[in-house]
Each structure stands twice: as structure tokens, then as C-alpha cells.
Design a protein around this motif. Structure first.
Motif, PDB file in Angstrom:
ATOM      1  N   LEU A   1      -7.533  12.431  -6.069  1.00  0.00           N
ATOM      2  CA  LEU A   1      -9.294  12.225  -6.506  1.00  0.00           C
ATOM      3  C   LEU A   1      -9.440  10.879  -5.946  1.00  0.00           C
ATOM      4  O   LEU A   1     -10.539  10.020  -5.534  1.00  0.00           O
ATOM      5  N   VAL A   2      -8.387   9.754  -5.433  1.00  0.00           N
ATOM      6  CA  VAL A   2      -9.383   9.168  -4.229  1.00  0.00           C
ATOM      7  C   VAL A   2      -8.289   9.754  -3.106  1.00  0.00           C
ATOM      8  O   VAL A   2      -7.979  10.409  -2.524  1.00  0.00           O
ATOM      9  N   ALA A   3      -9.300   8.466  -1.738  1.00  0.00           N
ATOM     10  CA  ALA A   3      -9.449   8.683  -0.214  1.00  0.00           C
ATOM     11  C   ALA A   3      -8.128   7.513   0.063  1.00  0.00           C
ATOM     12  O   ALA A   3      -7.701   6.643  -0.949  1.00  0.00           O
ATOM     13  N   PRO A   4      -6.821   7.967   1.299  1.00  0.00           N
ATOM     14  CA  PRO A   4      -5.941   7.337   1.184  1.00  0.00           C
ATOM     15  C   PRO A   4      -6.689   6.170   1.389  1.00  0.00           C
ATOM     16  O   PRO A   4      -7.216   5.965   2.267  1.00  0.00           O
ATOM     17  N   VAL A   5      -5.422   4.779   0.894  1.00  0.00           N
ATOM     18  CA  VAL A   5      -5.688   3.579   1.143  1.00  0.00           C
ATOM     19  C   VAL A   5      -4.652   3.032   2.050  1.00  0.00           C
ATOM     20  O   VAL A   5      -4.548   1.966   2.295  1.00  0.00           O
TER      21      VAL A   5
ATOM     22  N   GLY B   1       0.599  -0.999  -0.001  1.00  0.00           N
ATOM     23  CA  GLY B   1       0.025   0.321  -0.104  1.00  0.00           C
ATOM     24  C   GLY B   1       0.706   0.672   0.203  1.00  0.00           C
ATOM     25  O   GLY B   1       0.145   1.984   0.669  1.00  0.00           O
ATOM     26  N   ALA B   2       1.828   1.544  -0.117  1.00  0.00           N
ATOM     27  CA  ALA B   2       2.846   2.748  -0.039  1.00  0.00           C
ATOM     28  C   ALA B   2       3.153   3.327  -2.153  1.00  0.00           C
ATOM     29  O   ALA B   2       2.801   2.164  -3.196  1.00  0.00           O
ATOM     30  N   ALA B   3       3.175   3.961  -2.309  1.00  0.00           N
ATOM     31  CA  ALA B   3       3.121   4.515  -3.753  1.00  0.00           C
ATOM     32  C   ALA B   3       4.621   4.374  -4.088  1.00  0.00           C
ATOM     33  O   ALA B   3       5.680   4.123  -2.857  1.00  0.00           O
TER      34      ALA B   3
END
Length: 414
Positions: free
Chosen positions: A409-413, A163-165
Motif C-alpha cells: 500500500l505504500v511507495a518505497p521510502v 529506512g530498512a525493514a
């Protein structure tokens, strides 16, 4: 997760100091390391540097040379190995002010035999590989930045599972001098951080290219290709859901989406990855295989048993096919701003015996093009599921900008 840009901003504003932030990372590592097992070795203390990354604790994959820490490569063969010099990437990190927080666990010689690292979201699930420790350390919130390497999918895949970039830049944008080779035509250094915004900040600082710290792209008006890579096999439902979620977000943002076909030249290039890697790996690990075969872990040993049969003819043909694939990709990227595809087959495997599958990453590694992964959704088991954004060779600023635009555009995952 810790943000590299936010940390640097607080230091610059006088709200904290580099020493305080490094001590914070050290305390978090002390707290979380017993269960995550991200680090192979650590220095006695973290000393602050000077530069844009001052106060940023960075993990360095343990196939990358460091003069003041062992470089064990995940193998007992190098248990006592201490390089005389830092790798070029380590010198670049230090020049930018970053502090090496430790060597992060790698699978042995960056192949498939699992590292001891755990996935922060589920300690029974795989963190991926081969850059397992780097991905897990960032995702667990121990450090704001880590360095990994990718020969197949070893930056993008573990980042997606944890779940990291992450960014795998264009081939050779980051220097691999002082990095243990597996396949010199494919090996690429990459970064992992809390967000694409942190990646752009860190990458620009490390290599002194301000243009890489691009502003977030507005997806409106972009022409985005969707590539399912049919030649790589079907994804699990979770990854298809992530791609569909991206389609919805991009459509609502007024981007134009184009379904890309499996062009023959790209499919052939995908299949050329194996023979190219086989020939180079048998040479890159020739000494270890000849002198210490019994100390190699089972998957790598079996792989090299087979790879030793790779011929110069098969290698030449793989290189020819690779060149054709790069030409085809150059043409294809003229038609779209970026391409979006699966970052991994699905959620992290539910076993520590597997590092997952790199089949959705291999083509882009072979082509040498930049890729960024960002988490989009949670899968059925509650683990992060990501997509990867790909741009043409040398267009790293474009892929970063689109990733940053998508993050808005997205909530943190993670």
C-alpha cells in the motif's frame, strides 16, 4: 536496496549466478564502505554456498561468534579475539546457503556508546544502535541481509532510522548460542532486509519453517490495535505522522482500528525492563568490568557502575512483573490481529553521539513478542520514519503477513 528474494529468484532462473551476486555485493561494499563504515572486518573473498540463500551476502553483528573472522564486540578488550566456533545463527545461515560478507559494527557490547557507522541517508545523522552496521549496510544497498540483536530496541530502532525493514522474532525463535550476552532474558536475534517480503523469505530459509514465508495479508477485515504507549513518553511529531499515515492506509483498506489503552500491567512491565536488564548485565559483563573497567567506553562504564547495585530482590520483582505483563499481553492479543505502534521516537538523531532511544521498543522485547518495522514516510529532515507491527507470542507468520500487506500500500521510502 538489494532484495534477497529477487536475487535468489534470478539465480534460480539462471539469469545470474551466486558467484556473480556475491561479487556484486563485495564491489558495493568496496565502493560505499569508506563513507558508511558499516563493517568491522571482512573475509578475503566471498565463497558461494548451496541452499535457498545461495548468493546472498549477509552481515553479522560483531557480538556474534565467527570462527573465520574476529569477534571484537566493539571493544579493544576483544581486539585480538578469534572464536573457535561459529555461533548457531551463523551455522544456520551457512546451512541455508548464505555467505557471511563481514562482521558489522556494533556499539561496544551492544550498549549506547556510538559505533563508527554512518546513516546512509545523512552521514551526519545517527544510524541508531546497537546494530548500527547491520542496518546501515542493508539500507545503503551493500548487502541484501544482515543479522542484529535486540535487548531494548537494537534491531527495530536502527532499521527504522536507516529506512530498512526488520524483524525481531518471538523470543528464542533464533538461537542465541554464541552471542555475547547482555541480558539473557531479553537478548533476541533479528534480521534486517530491504522489505518484509525479504525478511519472510530469509527467516523461513534460515530456520527451515516454510510457514513463516507467509502470503501478504489483505488488511480488509483485520482488527488492528493502535498503541501509543503513553507510559513511554510522547513521540516526536514525525512518528505521530507515520502512525496517522498508517491509520489512513488501514482505514482505506477496510481494516478496523482500535485505540488501545495503557493497561496497568503493561505499563508496569515496561518499567520492569530496566531493573531486569541491570541485574543480568552486571553478571553478563562481570569479567569485563572487573578486569578491564578502564577500557569500557564512558556510557557503558557509568551504566555498570550503577547496575552493580542491582539486587536479587529487585530482579525477582522485575521477573514477577514481567510474567504479569506477558499474561496481560496474551489476553490483549486475543482482541486484535496485530498491534501497531511507533518504531522509534522520530527521525534519526541529528548527531553521531547518540544512538537514539529504545523506549517504544522495550516493552515488546520484554514480552518476547514478534515485531516487524517497515518505513512509511519521510520526516521533516528527509529521513525515513517507520512504524512497527506487533503480534502475540509465536505468531511471527501473522506479523510478517500484515507487514507485507502494508508494503503493498505504500511507495518505497528506504
Amino acid at each position: 536496496m538489494l532484495s534477497a528474494r529477487e536475487t535468489a529468484g534470478r539465480i534460480a532462473a539462471g539469469e545470474t549466478t551466486a558467484a556473480i551476486e556475491l561479487a556484486r555485493s563485495a564491489a558495493l561494499i568496496d565502493e560505499l564502505e569508506p563513507k558508511i563504515r558499516a563493517f568491522a572486518s571482512r573475509p578475503g573473498e566471498l565463497a558461494a554456498g548451496t541452499g535457498p540463500l545461495a548468493g546472498i551476502a549477509c552481515g553479522v553483528k560483531d557480538i556474534i561468534d565467527t570462527a573465520d573472522l574476529p569477534t571484537r564486540m566493539g571493544s579493544p578488550i576483544y581486539e585480538r579475539w578469534r572464536p573457535r566456533a561459529d555461533a548457531s545463527i551463523v551455522m544456520a545461515l551457512k546451512a541455508a546457503g548464505a555467505t557471511v560478507a563481514g562482521k558489522t559494527h556494533t556499539t561496544a557490547f551492544a550498549f549506547l556508546d556510538p559505533a563508527p557507522t554512518r546513516n546512509p541517508h545523512d552521514l551526519t545523522a545517527s544510524p541508531g544502535g546497537s546494530s548500527a552496521g547491520s542496518a546501515a549496510a542493508v539500507a545503503a544497498g551493500m548487502i541484501p541481509l544482515a543479522v542484529g540483536t535486540q535487548t531494548g530496541g537494537s534491531v527495530i530502532r536502527p532499521a527504522a532510522y536507516c529506512g530498512a525493514a526488520a524483524i525481531k522474532p518471538s523470543y528464542a525463535l533464533l538461537p542465541t548460542v554464541g552471542v555475547k550476552a547482555f541480558s539473557w532474558s531479553l537478548d533476541t536475534l533479528g534480521l534486517m532486509a530491504a522489505s518484509a517480503d525479504d525478511l519472510s523469505f530469509a527467516l523461513a530459509a534460515i530456520i527451515g519453517r516454510a510457514e513463516l514465508d507467509a502470503s501478504a495479508a489483505n488488511l480488509k477485515g483485520l482488527r488492528i490495535g493502535l498503541h501509543r504507549q503513553g507510559f513511554a513518553g510522547a513521540p516526536e511529531p514525525a512518528s505521530e505522522l507515520a502512525l496517522q499515515h498508517f491509520r489512513k492506509l488501514a482505514t482505506e483498506a477496510d481494516a478496523t482500528l482500535v485505540e488501545l489503552a495503557d493497561e496497568a500491567a503493561l505499563a508496569e512491565a515496561f518499567h520492569a525492563h530496566g531493573p531486569l536488564q541491570d541485574y543480568e548485565a552486571k553478571h553478563a559483563l562481570a569479567w569485563e568490568y572487573a578486569e578491564h573497567r578502564d577500557l569500557l567506553p564512558p556510557k557503558l562504564r557509568a551504566y555498570l557502575d550503577t547496575a552493580k547495585a542491582a539486587t536479587a530482590e529487585s530482579y525477582d520483582e522485575a521477573r514477577r512483573v514481567s510474567r504479569e505483563g506477558r499474561r496481560a499481553a496474551h489476553t490483549a492479543f486475543r482482541e486484535v490481529d496485530v498491534v501497531v505502534s511507533y518504531a522509534a521516537p522520530g527521525e534519526a538523531p541529528d548527531t553521531l553521539e547518540s544512538t537514539g532511544d529504545s523506549r517504544f521498543n522495550r516493552l515488546w522485547t520484554l514480552l518476547g513478542v514478534p515485531c516487524v518495522t517497515v518505513p512509511l514516510i519521510r520526516g521533516p529532515r528527509g529521513l525515513p520514519v517507520s512504524i512497527q507491527i506487533i503480534a502475540g507470542f509465536g505468531h511471527d507468520e501473522s506479523v510478517i503477513a500484515v507487514a507485507k500487506g502494508l508494503e503493498k500500500l505504500v511507495a518505497p521510502v528506504g
